[in-house]
Design a protein around this motif. Structure first.
Motif, PDB file in Angstrom:
ATOM      1  N   SER A  96      13.135  -8.765  -1.207  1.00 24.17           N
ATOM      2  CA  SER A  96      11.748  -9.027  -0.828  1.00 24.17           C
ATOM      3  C   SER A  96      11.103  -7.814  -0.171  1.00 24.17           C
ATOM      4  O   SER A  96       9.897  -7.588  -0.319  1.00 24.17           O
ATOM      5  N   PHE A  97      11.894  -7.031   0.571  1.00 24.49           N
ATOM      6  CA  PHE A  97      11.374  -5.811   1.183  1.00 24.49           C
ATOM      7  C   PHE A  97      10.785  -4.888   0.116  1.00 24.49           C
ATOM      8  O   PHE A  97       9.638  -4.438   0.214  1.00 24.49           O
ATOM      9  N   LEU A  98      11.553  -4.631  -0.944  1.00 20.47           N
ATOM     10  CA  LEU A  98      11.080  -3.763  -2.021  1.00 20.47           C
ATOM     11  C   LEU A  98       9.917  -4.396  -2.777  1.00 20.47           C
ATOM     12  O   LEU A  98       8.931  -3.742  -3.123  1.00 20.47           O
ATOM     13  N   ARG A  99      10.038  -5.698  -3.027  1.00 18.60           N
ATOM     14  CA  ARG A  99       9.004  -6.402  -3.790  1.00 18.60           C
ATOM     15  C   ARG A  99       7.646  -6.333  -3.099  1.00 18.60           C
ATOM     16  O   ARG A  99       6.627  -6.028  -3.719  1.00 18.60           O
ATOM     17  N   PHE A 100       7.621  -6.615  -1.790  1.00 12.15           N
ATOM     18  CA  PHE A 100       6.344  -6.667  -1.081  1.00 12.15           C
ATOM     19  C   PHE A 100       5.786  -5.286  -0.748  1.00 12.15           C
ATOM     20  O   PHE A 100       4.585  -5.160  -0.486  1.00 12.15           O
ATOM     21  N   ILE A 101       6.631  -4.256  -0.748  1.00 11.11           N
ATOM     22  CA  ILE A 101       6.102  -2.897  -0.626  1.00 11.11           C
ATOM     23  C   ILE A 101       5.210  -2.602  -1.831  1.00 11.11           C
ATOM     24  O   ILE A 101       4.107  -2.061  -1.702  1.00 11.11           O
ATOM     25  N   GLY A 102       5.685  -2.979  -3.030  1.00  7.19           N
ATOM     26  CA  GLY A 102       4.856  -2.840  -4.235  1.00  7.19           C
ATOM     27  C   GLY A 102       3.582  -3.653  -4.129  1.00  7.19           C
ATOM     28  O   GLY A 102       2.494  -3.194  -4.497  1.00  7.19           O
ATOM     29  N   GLY A 103       3.710  -4.889  -3.603  1.00  8.35           N
ATOM     30  CA  GLY A 103       2.557  -5.764  -3.442  1.00  8.35           C
ATOM     31  C   GLY A 103       1.571  -5.276  -2.401  1.00  8.35           C
ATOM     32  O   GLY A 103       0.401  -5.657  -2.415  1.00  8.35           O
ATOM     33  N   ALA A 104       2.035  -4.410  -1.471  1.00  6.37           N
ATOM     34  CA  ALA A 104       1.152  -3.847  -0.448  1.00  6.37           C
ATOM     35  C   ALA A 104       0.354  -2.663  -0.987  1.00  6.37           C
ATOM     36  O   ALA A 104      -0.835  -2.506  -0.701  1.00  6.37           O
ATOM     37  N   ILE A 105       0.996  -1.823  -1.795  1.00  8.79           N
ATOM     38  CA  ILE A 105       0.339  -0.623  -2.323  1.00  8.79           C
ATOM     39  C   ILE A 105      -0.678  -0.979  -3.406  1.00  8.79           C
ATOM     40  O   ILE A 105      -1.783  -0.425  -3.464  1.00  8.79           O
ATOM     41  N   ALA A 106      -0.308  -1.919  -4.292  1.00 11.76           N
ATOM     42  CA  ALA A 106      -1.094  -2.202  -5.505  1.00 11.76           C
ATOM     43  C   ALA A 106      -2.552  -2.606  -5.249  1.00 11.76           C
ATOM     44  O   ALA A 106      -3.449  -2.059  -5.909  1.00 11.76           O
ATOM     45  N   PRO A 107      -2.854  -3.558  -4.346  1.00 14.54           N
ATOM     46  CA  PRO A 107      -4.259  -3.988  -4.212  1.00 14.54           C
ATOM     47  C   PRO A 107      -5.191  -2.854  -3.784  1.00 14.54           C
ATOM     48  O   PRO A 107      -6.257  -2.669  -4.372  1.00 14.54           O
ATOM     49  N   TYR A 108      -4.772  -2.098  -2.762  1.00 19.02           N
ATOM     50  CA  TYR A 108      -5.620  -1.008  -2.274  1.00 19.02           C
ATOM     51  C   TYR A 108      -5.744   0.100  -3.318  1.00 19.02           C
ATOM     52  O   TYR A 108      -6.826   0.669  -3.521  1.00 19.02           O
ATOM     53  N   LEU A 109      -4.637   0.387  -4.000  1.00 20.56           N
ATOM     54  CA  LEU A 109      -4.664   1.398  -5.066  1.00 20.56           C
ATOM     55  C   LEU A 109      -5.627   0.982  -6.172  1.00 20.56           C
ATOM     56  O   LEU A 109      -6.388   1.815  -6.696  1.00 20.56           O
ATOM     57  N   ALA A 110      -5.622  -0.307  -6.524  1.00 22.83           N
ATOM     58  CA  ALA A 110      -6.529  -0.802  -7.567  1.00 22.83           C
ATOM     59  C   ALA A 110      -7.985  -0.563  -7.180  1.00 22.83           C
ATOM     60  O   ALA A 110      -8.791  -0.086  -7.995  1.00 22.83           O
ATOM     61  N   GLY A 111      -8.334  -0.876  -5.938  1.00 18.04           N
ATOM     62  CA  GLY A 111      -9.699  -0.672  -5.466  1.00 18.04           C
ATOM     63  C   GLY A 111     -10.098   0.791  -5.490  1.00 18.04           C
ATOM     64  O   GLY A 111     -11.221   1.145  -5.887  1.00 18.04           O
ATOM     65  N   LYS A 112      -9.181   1.651  -5.062  1.00 15.90           N
ATOM     66  CA  LYS A 112      -9.456   3.093  -5.017  1.00 15.90           C
ATOM     67  C   LYS A 112      -9.564   3.687  -6.418  1.00 15.90           C
ATOM     68  O   LYS A 112     -10.412   4.549  -6.677  1.00 15.90           O
ATOM     69  N   LEU A 126      -7.602  -4.812   1.097  1.00 18.89           N
ATOM     70  CA  LEU A 126      -6.678  -4.590   2.223  1.00 18.89           C
ATOM     71  C   LEU A 126      -6.195  -5.911   2.831  1.00 18.89           C
ATOM     72  O   LEU A 126      -5.192  -5.929   3.547  1.00 18.89           O
ATOM     73  N   LEU A 127      -6.903  -7.011   2.549  1.00 22.81           N
ATOM     74  CA  LEU A 127      -6.425  -8.324   3.008  1.00 22.81           C
ATOM     75  C   LEU A 127      -5.079  -8.660   2.379  1.00 22.81           C
ATOM     76  O   LEU A 127      -4.254  -9.350   2.976  1.00 22.81           O
ATOM     77  N   PHE A 128      -4.849  -8.186   1.157  1.00 26.86           N
ATOM     78  CA  PHE A 128      -3.543  -8.347   0.509  1.00 26.86           C
ATOM     79  C   PHE A 128      -2.565  -7.273   0.979  1.00 26.86           C
ATOM     80  O   PHE A 128      -1.379  -7.532   1.166  1.00 26.86           O
TER      81      PHE A 128
END
Length: 408
Positions: A350-366, A64-66
């Protein structure tokens, strides 16, 4: 006649090289601040396992830090143009730097994972203000063209991303709090440099006031929307690698720092030296197909070899080459994608790019918690392959980018 033509070509090449280095002091000040700002992306990588251990947090909690950082960055990108068009590029950059310094310093003083997650979000706000404006500042103040300015920008990004993990590893070996305090101190230096070195009267300001809705209006252009969605998809792979791979290398803070240093150096070198050659030789779109496909294959290999430390280490380092090339290719394409202000195009993308970057880390952990540690890498690889497919089916909207490169 051929000797004369050859002589002219040599003169042109030497002129371009000198113009790339012959820049105003303000450019180097912005570049230095960019290096520090982009340290924030990879800075926490070497200390993720340490933070998880010290704060008794799960892998998904730590990722979630990412997520908070990227999510705030994504939405803050939408207001960067509004702010910079009213207070000017210089003060927007300084405001961003000040926010990063404050929130990184507070982050080093936090005592729970949730407090740290919220403070990383504040750091993301400062980074958004700085990053979106820095590209516009470098392009506007540079003595060379757009392509050369983007190379300078990507060089700063590459150096920041590569030095960040090294600094994080060295300071993190003393305490996990060290990297946060380190960035705060470096940002104070960057603030002072920009305050004195950026011109006061010659700061390039937007003559037209930018609206909050301008980035959304810019996405009506299919070319820009295509690149934004492509980046949204491929960032699932990018941030799965960045946020999740440190848990499977079996290394301490020093070791993780050196691995991501290698990753970042390859990213920096390829973004500056290899990407422009690929553009000239096979074109922007074909180069992106190749780099994204190779990155997807790398993630799938990581999924297969998740339990083998050396497979993860080698894959992370080599992925830096594919990501470095793609970052320069897609940034150059965005600048030429639509007939809108560069800052507006950058904010929308960048808005679209970082939305992907926000979902991915937490999704990976889950995904690792729900299934097993192999699955996040497979899913990341599939998302990157999907970005290649999406780019390919929409290539008719991007033909003008390769034509512009050929004409140049």
């Amino acid at each position: 006649m051929s000797n004369l033509a050859q002589s002219k070509n040599i003169k042109t090449e030497s002129k371009q090289k000198s113009s790339l280095l012959n820049q105003p002091k303000a450019i180097w000040a912005v570049g230095f601040a960019c290096i520090i700002a982009f340290m924030g992306i990879g800075l926490v990588d070497p200390i993720l396992p340490a933070i998880a251990e010290k704060m008794h947090a799960s892998h998904s909690d730590v990722t979630l830090l990412f997520t908070s950082y990227n999510l705030v960055m994504a939405f803050a990108m939408l207001i960067t143009g509004y702010i910079s068009s009213r207070i000017g590029i210089k003060w927007t950059l300084l405001l961003g730097i000040m926010i990063i310094a404050v929130f990184s310093g507070l982050g080093g003083n936090s005592n729970s994972i949730w407090e740290l997650v919220w403070l990383r979000g504040g750091w993301g706000l400062g980074n958004a203000l700085f990053v979106a404006t820095a590209l516009s500042a470098i392009v506007s103040l540079s003595r060379s063209g757009v392509a050369q300015s983007i190379i300078l920008y990507e060089t700063a990004i590459g150096l920041g991303i590569s030095v960040g993990p090294l600094l994080g590893g060295e300071l993190g070996s003393i305490s996990w709090r060290g990297p946060f305090y380190g960035v705060a101190c470096l940002m104070v230096i960057a603030f002072l440099l920009l305050s004195f070195m950026m011109p006061k009267t010659k700061v390039v300001k937007n003559t037209k006031k930018t609206s909050f809705l301008d980035p959304f209006r810019a996405l009506k252009h299919r070319s820009l929307l295509t690149l934004g969605i492509t980046a949204f998809l491929y960032n699932f792979g990018f941030f799965t690698l960045l946020a999740f791979s440190p848990f499977f290398m079996g290394l301490d803070e020093h070791g993780l720092g050196y691995v991501f240093l290698g990753w970042g150096l390859l990213l920096a070198i390829t973004s500056v030296f290899m990407a422009p050659k690929l553009q000239q030789k096979i074109g922007t779109l074909k180069s992106m197909y190749a780099m994204l496909t190779l990155f997807a294959i790398t993630l799938i290999i990581m999924g297969i070899g998740t339990e083998t430390n050396n497979v993860i280490i080698f894959s992370v380092i080599i992925a830096g080459a594919f990501l470095g090339n793609n970052n320069t290719l897609i940034t150059t394409a965005v600048m030429q994608a639509a007939p809108v202000e560069r800052s507006t195009a950058s904010a929308a993308y960048s808005f679209l790019r970082f939305i992907g970057g926000a979902i991915a880390p937490y999704l990976a952990g889950k995904l690792a918690e729900w299934f097993n540690p192999h699955v996040p890498f497979y899913v990341g690889g599939c998302f990157v392959l999907l970005s290649v497919f999406f780019l390919f089916i929409n290539k008719k909207h991007l033909i003008h980018i390769d034509k512009a490169e050929s004409a140049h």
